[in-house]
Design an enzyme around this catalytic site. Structure first.
Site, PDB file in Angstrom:
ATOM      1  CG  ASN A  25      22.670   9.230  17.385  1.00  0.00           C
ATOM      2  OD1 ASN A  25      22.108   8.621  18.292  1.00  0.00           O
ATOM      3  ND2 ASN A  25      22.671  10.557  17.335  1.00  0.00           N
TER       4      ASN A  25
ATOM      5  CD  GLU B 249      25.690  14.097  17.933  1.00  0.00           C
ATOM      6  OE1 GLU B 249      24.555  14.268  17.471  1.00  0.00           O
ATOM      7  OE2 GLU B 249      26.166  14.809  18.845  1.00  0.00           O
TER       8      GLU B 249
ATOM      9  CB  ALA C  54      35.060  16.786  18.590  1.00  0.00           C
TER      10      ALA C  54
ATOM     11  CE1 TYR D  77      26.805  16.702  15.081  1.00  0.00           C
ATOM     12  CE2 TYR D  77      26.464  18.673  13.799  1.00  0.00           C
ATOM     13  CZ  TYR D  77      25.964  17.591  14.483  1.00  0.00           C
ATOM     14  OH  TYR D  77      24.615  17.403  14.558  1.00  0.00           O
TER      15      TYR D  77
ATOM     16  CD  GLU E 243      19.069   5.299  10.596  1.00  0.00           C
ATOM     17  OE1 GLU E 243      18.080   5.990  10.317  1.00  0.00           O
ATOM     18  OE2 GLU E 243      20.073   5.764  11.156  1.00  0.00           O
TER      19      GLU E 243
ATOM     20  CB  CYS F 176      20.262  10.697   6.801  1.00  0.00           C
ATOM     21  SG  CYS F 176      21.655   9.534   6.770  1.00  0.00           S
TER      22      CYS F 176
END
Length: 138
Positions: free
Chosen positions: A48, A50, A52, A54, A61, A92
């Site tokens: 994963n 990420e 900022a 968000y 995956e 998810c």
């Protein structure tokens, strides 16, 4: 499980765990790794990442599927996802659909924690009655 199947699963676990170690998760601090085996036998992994802005990041995956597509493979034979914590770190909803694009309903999805595989589901169990490429006239 046969010795060769167990070795193949350990290979996926090791690749996913290595990917998890490289995850970029400064906001959630929840690092996830994924590794898949394509029908050609190649292993592709992702972590994963990420952002900022968000939640505009990318799931592990998604990274593994992108690596598979970049390598020219198009079918997932099995996938393993690893996350820390007590709860199962299942894909998810968006990733379940991404997996669906490249996998059969019977494709195994292994869910792991730091100690190893905790549970295995089929894609159909995680995404029942799903919509896929065969629903479109392409």
């Amino acid at each position: 499980m046969s010795k060769s199947a167990e070795a193949a699963l350990q290979e996926l676990f090791a690749a996913a765990k290595a990917a998890q170690a490289n995850a970029y998760a400064p906001y959630s601090r929840f690092k996830v790794g994924a590794a898949l085996r394509s029908e050609s036998g190649a292993v592709h992994s992702g972590c994963n990442v990420e952002n900022a802005a968000y939640p505009q990041g990318a799931c592990a995956e998604t990274g593994a599927i992108s690596a598979m597509a970049l390598a020219g493979d198009r079918r997932i034979a099995e996938i393993l996802v690893i996350g820390d914590g007590e709860a199962l770190c299942t894909p998810c909803g968006g990733c379940r659909q991404r997996i669906r694009e490249f996998a059969a309903p019977t494709t195994p999805i292994h869910i792991a924690g730091p100690e190893g595989v905790r549970s295995t589901f089929t894609l159909a169990e995680l995404l029942p009655e799903s919509f896929g490429p065969e629903h479109l006239s392409v």
